[in-house]
Scaffold this active site. Sequence first.
Site, PDB file in Angstrom:
ATOM      1  N   ASN A 139       0.731  -1.347   0.081  1.00  0.00           N
ATOM      2  CA  ASN A 139      -0.059   0.102   0.092  1.00  0.00           C
ATOM      3  C   ASN A 139       0.784   1.343  -0.059  1.00  0.00           C
ATOM      4  OD1 ASN A 139       0.438  -1.228   2.730  1.00  0.00           O
ATOM      5  ND2 ASN A 139      -0.331   0.728   3.179  1.00  0.00           N
ATOM      6  N   SER A 151     -11.374  -4.892   0.567  1.00  0.00           N
ATOM      7  CA  SER A 151     -12.127  -4.063   1.281  1.00  0.00           C
ATOM      8  C   SER A 151     -12.798  -3.014   0.199  1.00  0.00           C
ATOM      9  CB  SER A 151     -11.059  -3.018   1.886  1.00  0.00           C
ATOM     10  OG  SER A 151     -11.598  -2.020   2.559  1.00  0.00           O
ATOM     11  N   HIS A 207     -13.713   0.063   0.361  1.00  0.00           N
ATOM     12  CA  HIS A 207     -13.532   1.644   0.054  1.00  0.00           C
ATOM     13  C   HIS A 207     -12.507   2.015  -0.663  1.00  0.00           C
ATOM     14  CE1 HIS A 207     -10.506   2.820   3.040  1.00  0.00           C
ATOM     15  NE2 HIS A 207     -10.804   1.224   3.558  1.00  0.00           N
ATOM     16  N   THR A 234     -25.017  -8.584  13.247  1.00  0.00           N
ATOM     17  CA  THR A 234     -25.961  -8.367  12.200  1.00  0.00           C
ATOM     18  C   THR A 234     -25.099  -7.413  10.906  1.00  0.00           C
ATOM     19  OG1 THR A 234     -27.415  -8.078  13.748  1.00  0.00           O
ATOM     20  CG2 THR A 234     -28.060  -6.899  11.721  1.00  0.00           C
ATOM     21  N   CYS A 268      -3.203   4.713   7.972  1.00  0.00           N
ATOM     22  CA  CYS A 268      -3.330   4.614   9.242  1.00  0.00           C
ATOM     23  C   CYS A 268      -2.152   5.389  10.150  1.00  0.00           C
ATOM     24  CB  CYS A 268      -3.384   3.078   9.819  1.00  0.00           C
ATOM     25  SG  CYS A 268      -4.589   2.443   8.869  1.00  0.00           S
TER      26      CYS A 268
HETATM   27  C1  LIG Z   1      -2.757  -3.194   2.095  1.00  0.00           C
HETATM   28  C2  LIG Z   1      -4.013  -2.720   2.905  1.00  0.00           C
HETATM   29  N1  LIG Z   1      -4.599  -3.773   3.716  1.00  0.00           N
HETATM   30  C3  LIG Z   1      -5.418  -3.713   4.712  1.00  0.00           C
HETATM   31  C4  LIG Z   1      -6.007  -2.295   4.881  1.00  0.00           C
HETATM   32  C5  LIG Z   1      -7.014  -2.103   5.734  1.00  0.00           C
HETATM   33  O1  LIG Z   1      -8.316  -1.909   5.160  1.00  0.00           O
HETATM   34  P1  LIG Z   1      -9.598  -1.233   5.637  1.00  0.00           P
HETATM   35  O2  LIG Z   1      -9.101   0.295   5.701  1.00  0.00           O
HETATM   36  O3  LIG Z   1     -10.673  -1.538   4.927  1.00  0.00           O
HETATM   37  O4  LIG Z   1      -9.636  -1.739   7.095  1.00  0.00           O
HETATM   38  C6  LIG Z   1      -5.396  -1.111   3.980  1.00  0.00           C
HETATM   39  C7  LIG Z   1      -5.956   0.174   3.971  1.00  0.00           C
HETATM   40  O5  LIG Z   1      -5.295   1.163   4.235  1.00  0.00           O
HETATM   41  C8  LIG Z   1      -4.514  -1.619   2.877  1.00  0.00           C
HETATM   42  O6  LIG Z   1      -3.889  -0.580   2.117  1.00  0.00           O
END
Ligand SMILES: Cc1ncc(COP(=O)(O)O)c(C=O)c1O
Length: 382
Positions: free
Chosen positions: A151, A199, A201, A237, A325
């Site tokens: 990422n 994911s 989003h 749920t 994050c």
């Molecule tokens: C490689 C990777 N894994 C996991 C995640 C976490 O996903 P989520 O934001 O849907 O919890 C991300 C989000 O930045 C990511 O880039």
Amino acid sequence: MKPIYLDHAATSPMHPDVIQAMIPVMESTFGNPSSVHAFGREARHIVDVAREKVAASIGANDKQIIYTSGGTEADNMALIGVANARSEQGKHIITTAIEHHATLHAANYLESQGFEVTYLPVDESGAIKLADLQAALRPDTVLVSVMMINNETGIMQPIQAIGDLLQTHPAYFHTDAVQAYGTEEIDVDTLGVDLLSVSAHKINGPKGIGALYVRDGVPIKPITFGGEQERKRRAGTENVASIVGFGKAAELAMQKRTERKAAYQLLQDTFISELKLSGIDFFINGESGQRSAGIVNISFPGTNVESLLMNFDLSGVTVSSGSACTAGSVDPSHVLKTMYGEDDRVTNSIRFSFGYGNTAESVAEAAQTVAAIIKRLTKGKE
Ligand SMILES: Cc1ncc(COP(=O)(O)O)c(C=O)c1O
């Protein structure tokens, strides 16, 4: 000044068709999918239709999909769920030093519970070496978790080759495909993976919804308790409206994958050639690796990440320094540290990620803005 959003790897805008699919659900399909009455059955039906779309987007079947609250929960569930289910067979897990914290912190937790974890390194290409994985495998290795696309750098990992290698080893294979989903072709059988996280989003779907694919027969213990949803594997749920949005986003991603990949690659190429034209000094991190169409991580010598982020933001270029994050606090990136050690790149690099809504013109304009800022910040330092 309209900001130019180049942080699609952190999150992406929702596609209008996704929003349109969710509105009627929020307006009128409020039943609980676990209820047996008509309201419940209606909700159950749309959850199941979306599940088929998500499954089809990765070459799986609907029974192999567990909805989660996103990539983080899917990664946590894969690592902790499989480790706990297989602890009798062994307590060794292999992952990489460059995983998202959703995987790394789950691995750290498992270490605190008596598991042993090997973190594979990467070199300057940003990719792991198969030989390192082969050397780390042990008879008591129960799980291998390697992400598909990093990422922060966009560097691809050799997932299919790892899948092939593990055919002859009993360890299960998990991949975090969150950043690959939507642009890369993903077929769980071709890749040879047993578990795969996605994911919504990151593919123009809603936040707070994702899925874990689990191959038939792979043992997995739940990490939440209380209900029998998701075939007793994930209590709670279901988030019905978001699930419907996820289904729509998955369907669009599947239909438009090739087109999107080509478009994002063009945006990235435009951005880089515009930076080159400006004459500023920069390096692409992981230049020798195979990189995703949507992400590039660039080091600007003679600068530092805090002032870059502040100046870009003030000038309307929206980016981040790495994983979303950790974006608020500019901690040195664990990914770049693994690739380059104590090199300056760790403190002067920015991730640019391209996606829906970007145009070649806006990306070129962003590159010109970036170049002007770099020239100003490095003036007199050459
Ligand atoms: C490689 C990777 N894994 C996991 C995640 C976490 O996903 P989520 O934001 O849907 O919890 C991300 C989000 O930045 C990511 O880039």
